[in-house]
Design an enzyme around this catalytic site. Sequence first.
Site, short mmCIF file in Angstrom:
data_model
loop_
_atom_site.label_atom_id
_atom_site.label_comp_id
_atom_site.label_asym_id
_atom_site.label_seq_id
_atom_site.Cartn_x
_atom_site.Cartn_y
_atom_site.Cartn_z
N TYR A 1 -15.85 5.26 14.43
CA TYR A 1 -14.54 4.62 13.90
C TYR A 1 -14.40 3.46 15.01
CZ TYR A 1 -10.44 3.94 11.66
OH TYR A 1 -9.41 3.35 11.19
N VAL B 1 -5.90 13.79 6.34
CA VAL B 1 -6.67 13.81 5.14
C VAL B 1 -5.98 12.97 4.20
CG1 VAL B 1 -7.62 15.24 3.18
CG2 VAL B 1 -7.37 16.56 5.28
N ASP C 1 -3.16 -6.57 -7.09
CA ASP C 1 -4.14 -6.50 -5.78
C ASP C 1 -3.26 -7.40 -4.56
OD1 ASP C 1 -5.81 -7.13 -3.87
OD2 ASP C 1 -7.36 -8.19 -5.32
N ALA C 2 -2.89 -6.48 -3.75
CA ALA C 2 -2.21 -6.99 -2.61
C ALA C 2 -2.68 -8.36 -1.92
CB ALA C 2 -1.65 -5.97 -1.49
N GLY D 1 0.89 -1.10 0.13
CA GLY D 1 0.09 -0.14 0.13
C GLY D 1 0.94 1.36 -0.10
N ALA E 1 -5.36 0.38 2.58
CA ALA E 1 -6.78 0.78 3.05
C ALA E 1 -7.77 0.51 1.89
CB ALA E 1 -6.92 2.44 3.13
P1 NAD Z 1 -4.46 5.80 1.55
O1 NAD Z 1 -5.86 5.73 0.68
O2 NAD Z 1 -3.99 7.13 1.43
O3 NAD Z 1 -3.75 4.72 0.96
C1 NAD Z 1 -4.11 3.45 0.93
C2 NAD Z 1 -2.75 2.50 0.04
O4 NAD Z 1 -3.43 1.25 -0.23
C3 NAD Z 1 -2.91 3.17 -1.45
O5 NAD Z 1 -1.62 3.41 -1.93
C4 NAD Z 1 -3.83 2.19 -2.29
O6 NAD Z 1 -3.47 1.98 -3.52
C5 NAD Z 1 -3.36 1.00 -1.41
N1 NAD Z 1 -4.19 -0.22 -1.78
C6 NAD Z 1 -5.62 -0.10 -1.47
N2 NAD Z 1 -6.23 -1.44 -1.79
C7 NAD Z 1 -4.96 -2.25 -2.45
C8 NAD Z 1 -5.09 -3.60 -2.78
N3 NAD Z 1 -5.97 -4.13 -2.95
N4 NAD Z 1 -3.68 -3.96 -3.08
C9 NAD Z 1 -2.65 -3.22 -3.26
N5 NAD Z 1 -2.64 -1.96 -2.64
C10 NAD Z 1 -4.04 -1.42 -2.40
O7 NAD Z 1 -4.93 5.49 2.92
P2 NAD Z 1 -4.06 5.77 4.27
O8 NAD Z 1 -5.05 6.76 5.13
O9 NAD Z 1 -2.85 5.98 4.17
O10 NAD Z 1 -4.28 4.35 5.01
C11 NAD Z 1 -3.31 3.65 5.30
C12 NAD Z 1 -3.52 2.86 6.53
O11 NAD Z 1 -3.23 3.89 7.69
C13 NAD Z 1 -4.97 2.47 6.79
O12 NAD Z 1 -4.70 1.02 7.60
C14 NAD Z 1 -5.72 3.40 7.88
O13 NAD Z 1 -6.61 2.77 8.29
C15 NAD Z 1 -4.31 3.70 8.60
N6 NAD Z 1 -4.54 4.85 9.15
C16 NAD Z 1 -5.14 6.01 8.55
C17 NAD Z 1 -5.29 7.31 9.22
C18 NAD Z 1 -6.07 8.52 8.30
O14 NAD Z 1 -6.50 9.48 9.08
N7 NAD Z 1 -5.82 8.59 7.32
C19 NAD Z 1 -5.23 7.45 10.55
C20 NAD Z 1 -4.59 6.25 11.17
C21 NAD Z 1 -4.44 5.21 10.59
#
Ligand code: NAD
Length: 392
Positions: free
Chosen positions: A233, A270, A110-111, A47, A139
């Site tokens: 959440y 964001v 797809d991971a 990801g 995510a």
């Molecule tokens: P994001 O949408 O910015 O990034 C998600 C990444 O996952 C992207 O690179 C996307 O291409 C990749 N992805 C999605 N499905 C995929 C698949 N099937 N195969 C390969 N890659 C795939 O999301 P984010 O906010 O950076 O979230 C990342 C993690 O951080 C998640 O676990 C999220 O719950 C956690 N998180 C986010 C926040 C927030 O506020 N954004 C806060 C705390 C924790």
Amino acid sequence: MIVKPKIRGFICTTSHPAGCEANVKAQIDYVKAQPKINGTKKALIIGSSMGYGLASRISAAFSCGAATIGVIFDKQGSDAKTGSSGWYNTAAFEKYAHAEGLYAKTVNGDAFSQGVKDEVIELIKNDLGKIDLLIYSLAAPRRTLSDGTTVSSVLKTTGGSYTNKTIDLKNMTVSDVTIDPATEEEIASTVKVMGGEDWIDWVKQLKSAGVLADNALTLAYSYIGPEITHPMYYDGSIGRAKAHLAMTAKQITADVEGVNAYISVNKALVTQASSAIPIVPLYTSILYKVMKEAGTHEGCIEQMQRLLSQKVYGERVETDGEGLIRMDDWEMRPEIQAKVLELWEKISTENIDECADISGYQREFNQIFGFDIDGVDYEADVNTSVGIDSIK
Ligand code: NAD
């Protein structure tokens, strides 16, 4: 092509290649201005194309000097259609990494699939031997299981329905939203997508293929947040998945010899994924205002640089009493939360700019797709069919 944003609710269907590159470059420049980290040398980031995963990869590569393999699920652009911002981010990341002689390769697929796992294991065997860090930062809205069925995650409550304020990102108005409870089946599907099942599968497969170094680390990301967001959440369907992820960290450490797994609880920011959650973006825009005023605001790159430099590769991995790494430590400070709550109670469409950092929120949202970035000429013709060096 001259690329303009096409925003549909919480997604933008176009992305700007030069803007995405500038965004990645700014994150690299930030990391390079910080002291170097004596940390990972060979890392796999699942990801890695956006948000926290991208920032983790940048910090691992440009601060630790690590060779990185990224797993992404993105679309390449053509002359007629823009690619996804994750594609352009990855193209830029590899370009800058290779310019500094850093190893960087990417697998696009797809991971969750066995094919991608096999491809990554082969790549590690051929190029790196073993990795010492695995970051799991997916995510995903859905997951196709090995039997071909697809399950989707939902953003709903568990138990009863819940009403609170939310922001409509289309017209930046505040209104009440009622979130319905998820069914047991929806909760189970959300856990399948966003829980730890696929994470431990990756770890076990990497271990049995002999590509994990002794004392390898693995990290996955989670969120807790304050009580106003809990029904949506922490206590919601996504929270159930995150509880499963936390349980999986303990299971990996106990069952997979020589591997230590941790959950890092990150700050609300964001990102494409977080914009899709009701209620939370309004909280985030208030949090931005309060933390910017307090001088403690961080974006993805500041969070991930602090995670690796101070919490993971300090004298020891720094955790709380529950064994969690708390990157939300500054967000959850009582004085920050008290101010957020005060503003939360009085915010409405009429006073939205006074109570929340709406312009900051909007700007960061646009920047995810490469728009609204200083120094980028949005009237210029740009090449939209950019390639990623390692993907031919
Ligand atoms: P994001 O949408 O910015 O990034 C998600 C990444 O996952 C992207 O690179 C996307 O291409 C990749 N992805 C999605 N499905 C995929 C698949 N099937 N195969 C390969 N890659 C795939 O999301 P984010 O906010 O950076 O979230 C990342 C993690 O951080 C998640 O676990 C999220 O719950 C956690 N998180 C986010 C926040 C927030 O506020 N954004 C806060 C705390 C924790």
